[in-house]
Motif scaffolding. Structure first.
Motif, PDB file in Angstrom:
ATOM      1  N   PHE A 115      43.408 -74.192  14.902  1.00 25.74           N
ATOM      2  CA  PHE A 115      42.384 -73.149  14.966  1.00 25.74           C
ATOM      3  C   PHE A 115      42.767 -71.928  14.124  1.00 25.74           C
ATOM      4  O   PHE A 115      41.938 -71.377  13.392  1.00 25.74           O
ATOM      5  CB  PHE A 115      42.160 -72.743  16.430  1.00 25.74           C
ATOM      6  CG  PHE A 115      41.209 -71.593  16.600  1.00 25.74           C
ATOM      7  CD1 PHE A 115      39.846 -71.750  16.361  1.00 25.74           C
ATOM      8  CD2 PHE A 115      41.680 -70.348  16.988  1.00 25.74           C
ATOM      9  CE1 PHE A 115      38.970 -70.692  16.515  1.00 25.74           C
ATOM     10  CE2 PHE A 115      40.803 -69.280  17.145  1.00 25.74           C
ATOM     11  CZ  PHE A 115      39.454 -69.451  16.905  1.00 25.74           C
ATOM     12  N   ASP A 116      44.027 -71.509  14.214  1.00 22.97           N
ATOM     13  CA  ASP A 116      44.458 -70.305  13.490  1.00 22.97           C
ATOM     14  C   ASP A 116      44.253 -70.447  11.982  1.00 22.97           C
ATOM     15  O   ASP A 116      43.935 -69.481  11.306  1.00 22.97           O
ATOM     16  CB  ASP A 116      45.932 -70.005  13.778  1.00 22.97           C
ATOM     17  CG  ASP A 116      46.120 -69.514  15.206  1.00 22.97           C
ATOM     18  OD1 ASP A 116      45.172 -68.911  15.750  1.00 22.97           O
ATOM     19  OD2 ASP A 116      47.196 -69.757  15.778  1.00 22.97           O
ATOM     20  N   ALA A 117      44.440 -71.676  11.490  1.00 25.11           N
ATOM     21  CA  ALA A 117      44.340 -71.907  10.053  1.00 25.11           C
ATOM     22  C   ALA A 117      42.908 -71.766   9.544  1.00 25.11           C
ATOM     23  O   ALA A 117      42.697 -71.471   8.364  1.00 25.11           O
ATOM     24  CB  ALA A 117      44.876 -73.296   9.704  1.00 25.11           C
ATOM     25  N   VAL A 118      41.909 -71.979  10.423  1.00 22.00           N
ATOM     26  CA  VAL A 118      40.520 -71.953   9.961  1.00 22.00           C
ATOM     27  C   VAL A 118      39.752 -70.719  10.441  1.00 22.00           C
ATOM     28  O   VAL A 118      38.610 -70.503  10.035  1.00 22.00           O
ATOM     29  CB  VAL A 118      39.745 -73.228  10.385  1.00 22.00           C
ATOM     30  CG1 VAL A 118      40.375 -74.458   9.740  1.00 22.00           C
ATOM     31  CG2 VAL A 118      39.699 -73.379  11.894  1.00 22.00           C
ATOM     32  N   LEU A 119      40.385 -69.898  11.272  1.00 26.45           N
ATOM     33  CA  LEU A 119      39.688 -68.739  11.832  1.00 26.45           C
ATOM     34  C   LEU A 119      39.144 -67.812  10.739  1.00 26.45           C
ATOM     35  O   LEU A 119      38.005 -67.347  10.819  1.00 26.45           O
ATOM     36  CB  LEU A 119      40.618 -67.967  12.781  1.00 26.45           C
ATOM     37  CG  LEU A 119      40.038 -66.709  13.411  1.00 26.45           C
ATOM     38  CD1 LEU A 119      38.785 -67.023  14.231  1.00 26.45           C
ATOM     39  CD2 LEU A 119      41.091 -66.020  14.299  1.00 26.45           C
ATOM     40  N   GLY A 120      39.937 -67.577   9.720  1.00 26.28           N
ATOM     41  CA  GLY A 120      39.509 -66.689   8.635  1.00 26.28           C
ATOM     42  C   GLY A 120      38.261 -67.189   7.943  1.00 26.28           C
ATOM     43  O   GLY A 120      37.303 -66.433   7.730  1.00 26.28           O
ATOM     44  N   GLN A 121      38.218 -68.466   7.624  1.00 29.69           N
ATOM     45  CA  GLN A 121      37.048 -69.005   6.916  1.00 29.69           C
ATOM     46  C   GLN A 121      35.812 -69.032   7.818  1.00 29.69           C
ATOM     47  O   GLN A 121      34.688 -68.853   7.338  1.00 29.69           O
ATOM     48  CB  GLN A 121      37.346 -70.383   6.315  1.00 29.69           C
ATOM     49  CG  GLN A 121      37.299 -71.559   7.277  1.00 29.69           C
ATOM     50  CD  GLN A 121      37.552 -72.890   6.568  1.00 29.69           C
ATOM     51  OE1 GLN A 121      38.445 -73.005   5.724  1.00 29.69           O
ATOM     52  NE2 GLN A 121      36.766 -73.913   6.909  1.00 29.69           N
ATOM     53  N   ILE A 122      36.019 -69.221   9.113  1.00 29.49           N
ATOM     54  CA  ILE A 122      34.887 -69.205  10.048  1.00 29.49           C
ATOM     55  C   ILE A 122      34.276 -67.802  10.087  1.00 29.49           C
ATOM     56  O   ILE A 122      33.062 -67.626   9.956  1.00 29.49           O
ATOM     57  CB  ILE A 122      35.319 -69.611  11.477  1.00 29.49           C
ATOM     58  CG1 ILE A 122      35.783 -71.069  11.506  1.00 29.49           C
ATOM     59  CG2 ILE A 122      34.175 -69.393  12.472  1.00 29.49           C
ATOM     60  CD1 ILE A 122      36.374 -71.495  12.850  1.00 29.49           C
ATOM     61  N   GLY A 123      35.137 -66.808  10.242  1.00 27.23           N
ATOM     62  CA  GLY A 123      34.661 -65.417  10.302  1.00 27.23           C
ATOM     63  C   GLY A 123      33.912 -65.045   9.049  1.00 27.23           C
ATOM     64  O   GLY A 123      32.824 -64.443   9.096  1.00 27.23           O
ATOM     65  N   GLN A 124      34.460 -65.444   7.899  1.00 30.11           N
ATOM     66  CA  GLN A 124      33.845 -65.119   6.615  1.00 30.11           C
ATOM     67  C   GLN A 124      32.475 -65.790   6.466  1.00 30.11           C
ATOM     68  O   GLN A 124      31.505 -65.161   6.048  1.00 30.11           O
ATOM     69  CB  GLN A 124      34.776 -65.613   5.516  1.00 30.11           C
ATOM     70  CG  GLN A 124      34.767 -64.762   4.284  1.00 30.11           C
ATOM     71  CD  GLN A 124      35.873 -65.222   3.349  1.00 30.11           C
ATOM     72  OE1 GLN A 124      36.057 -66.437   3.130  1.00 30.11           O
ATOM     73  NE2 GLN A 124      36.623 -64.281   2.811  1.00 30.11           N
ATOM     74  N   ALA A 125      32.412 -67.075   6.818  1.00 26.96           N
ATOM     75  CA  ALA A 125      31.151 -67.818   6.678  1.00 26.96           C
ATOM     76  C   ALA A 125      30.074 -67.226   7.584  1.00 26.96           C
ATOM     77  O   ALA A 125      28.917 -67.060   7.178  1.00 26.96           O
ATOM     78  CB  ALA A 125      31.368 -69.295   7.009  1.00 26.96           C
ATOM     79  N   LEU A 126      30.444 -66.895   8.808  1.00 26.89           N
ATOM     80  CA  LEU A 126      29.448 -66.352   9.748  1.00 26.89           C
ATOM     81  C   LEU A 126      28.990 -64.966   9.297  1.00 26.89           C
ATOM     82  O   LEU A 126      27.804 -64.630   9.382  1.00 26.89           O
ATOM     83  CB  LEU A 126      30.028 -66.293  11.163  1.00 26.89           C
ATOM     84  CG  LEU A 126      30.321 -67.658  11.807  1.00 26.89           C
ATOM     85  CD1 LEU A 126      30.948 -67.474  13.185  1.00 26.89           C
ATOM     86  CD2 LEU A 126      29.042 -68.499  11.919  1.00 26.89           C
ATOM     87  N   ARG A 127      29.937 -64.184   8.821  1.00 25.05           N
ATOM     88  CA  ARG A 127      29.572 -62.837   8.359  1.00 25.05           C
ATOM     89  C   ARG A 127      28.621 -62.922   7.168  1.00 25.05           C
ATOM     90  O   ARG A 127      27.617 -62.227   7.087  1.00 25.05           O
ATOM     91  CB  ARG A 127      30.825 -62.043   8.004  1.00 25.05           C
ATOM     92  CG  ARG A 127      30.637 -60.534   8.150  1.00 25.05           C
ATOM     93  CD  ARG A 127      31.947 -59.768   8.171  1.00 25.05           C
ATOM     94  NE  ARG A 127      32.880 -60.222   7.172  1.00 25.05           N
ATOM     95  CZ  ARG A 127      34.089 -60.704   7.429  1.00 25.05           C
ATOM     96  NH1 ARG A 127      34.501 -60.798   8.676  1.00 25.05           N
ATOM     97  NH2 ARG A 127      34.880 -61.099   6.459  1.00 25.05           N
ATOM     98  N   ARG A 128      28.924 -63.837   6.248  1.00 22.73           N
ATOM     99  CA  ARG A 128      28.059 -63.979   5.064  1.00 22.73           C
ATOM    100  C   ARG A 128      26.675 -64.498   5.451  1.00 22.73           C
ATOM    101  O   ARG A 128      25.669 -64.077   4.885  1.00 22.73           O
ATOM    102  CB  ARG A 128      28.712 -64.901   4.031  1.00 22.73           C
ATOM    103  CG  ARG A 128      29.728 -64.167   3.165  1.00 22.73           C
ATOM    104  CD  ARG A 128      30.012 -64.942   1.891  1.00 22.73           C
ATOM    105  NE  ARG A 128      30.494 -66.292   2.205  1.00 22.73           N
ATOM    106  CZ  ARG A 128      31.723 -66.730   1.949  1.00 22.73           C
ATOM    107  NH1 ARG A 128      32.594 -65.958   1.337  1.00 22.73           N
ATOM    108  NH2 ARG A 128      32.075 -67.953   2.270  1.00 22.73           N
ATOM    109  N   ALA A 129      26.627 -65.424   6.412  1.00 26.34           N
ATOM    110  CA  ALA A 129      25.322 -65.946   6.854  1.00 26.34           C
ATOM    111  C   ALA A 129      24.487 -64.804   7.429  1.00 26.34           C
ATOM    112  O   ALA A 129      23.289 -64.681   7.144  1.00 26.34           O
ATOM    113  CB  ALA A 129      25.512 -67.048   7.891  1.00 26.34           C
ATOM    114  N   LEU A 130      25.099 -63.951   8.232  1.00 29.33           N
ATOM    115  CA  LEU A 130      24.377 -62.824   8.842  1.00 29.33           C
ATOM    116  C   LEU A 130      23.950 -61.810   7.782  1.00 29.33           C
ATOM    117  O   LEU A 130      22.817 -61.312   7.802  1.00 29.33           O
ATOM    118  CB  LEU A 130      25.253 -62.142   9.902  1.00 29.33           C
ATOM    119  CG  LEU A 130      25.412 -62.925  11.211  1.00 29.33           C
ATOM    120  CD1 LEU A 130      26.577 -62.370  12.033  1.00 29.33           C
ATOM    121  CD2 LEU A 130      24.132 -62.886  12.037  1.00 29.33           C
TER     122      LEU A 130
END
Ligand SMILES: [Zn+2]
Ligand SMILES: [Zn+2]
Length: 286
Positions: A115-130
């Motif tokens: 999970f820690d390895a992908v947390l950054g990309q998840i946050g970035q993708a969700l922020r960009r979608a919003l």
């Protein structure tokens, strides 16, 4: 409190209002496009007007979209990540246009990366979608049953994703069946209290926007995702009665995603059952 259901949009988005009325549903969730595809939906201006008219005439404004199942924000494949982000952005755009409250989605799986390895990309993708779909519609992370490397089966993981996005437009959709099989002991008074105390401290009640009301065919802690009709599964009626008595849980719309008596999806019988367990007046015959 609002008791609702996931309904089909076969025949067009507007048919959701008719199906909701047949079920006695006061909140609705739909898949606006087939959830096994990346297909986009073009909304004619006339449809947007009609949809908003139906929403205000029926009072069905606790309306949600469920995102497509292909989304995986934890993927190592750049193309899949781009498609996932794009699909969420597209759904948010549709939701903004139609006045739909939020888009419920499954974050996906880290596929062994951790999970820690992908947390950054998840946050970035969700922020960009919003950011790509400015408006009022929310992105609602649905807790998962926790099979394999699935993301979002614990509240700390969901909190960390929310922190990574850092937007008031991200919230939680709590699925009772997934919570139960991922280890929330909903069937005892103490188990429920402990789970709700954790929800309050990790996420906060202001971030709980919807409940997916499902009994579970799969056993406690099994990490499996098998929904069952209310009172016919491993969670059982008493546990639903206790959950439905909780004032903060009652604030959120409850949306059924159960198989139904005829195994054709959520039905009026399950709506009535939840209403009865929640101390709400019976709907009576359609
Ligand atoms: Zn879901
Ligand atoms: Zn669900």
């Amino acid at each position: 409190m609002l008791i609702g259901a996931h309904v089909s949009v076969k025949g067009g988005l507007l048919t959701a209002f008719d199906r909701a009325r047949e079920l006695g549903a006061e909140a609705v969730q739909v898949n606006p496009t087939p959830p096994q595809t990346w297909r986009h939906l073009h909304l004619e201006p006339e449809l947007v007007i009609q949809f908003r008219e139906r929403m205000s005439a029926t009072g069905l404004n606790a309306f949600f979209f469920h995102a497509v199942y292909l989304i995986n924000l934890g993927t190592p494949r750049p193309e899949l990540l781009v498609n996932s982000e794009g699909s969420l952005r597209h759904y948010l755009e549709l939701a903004n246009q139609l006045g739909v409250r939020g888009v419920v989605f499954h974050p996906g799986s880290h596929l062994g990366q951790g999970f820690d390895a992908v947390l950054g990309q998840i946050g970035q993708a969700l922020r960009r979608a919003l950011e790509g779909a400015p408006g009022e519609s929310l992105l609602l992370i649905e807790n998962s049953a926790g099979a394999g490397a699935n993301i979002g089966s614990t509240l700390p993981q969901i909190r960390r994703m929310m922190e990574a996005v850092d937007s008031p437009r991200v919230g939680l959709c709590l699925d009772t069946a997934h919570a139960f099989t991922s280890g929330w002991q909903l069937t005892t008074e103490e188990g429920l209290s402990a789970a709700l105390a954790e929800l309050e401290s990790e996420i906060g009640w202001d971030r709980l926007w919807a409940v997916h009301a499902n009994d579970s065919k799969a056993a406690f802690g099994s990490n499996r995702d098998r929904h069952e009709n209310i009172g016919e599964g491993e969670i059982g009626s008493e546990a639903f009665r206790r959950m439905l008595a909780h004032p903060q849980l009652r604030r959120a719309p409850w949306i059924l995603e159960v198989p139904g008596e005829a195994r054709q999806g959520p039905d009026r019988a399950n709506v009535e059952r939840l209403r009865q367990l929640g101390g709400l007046p019976a709907l009576g015959p359609p």
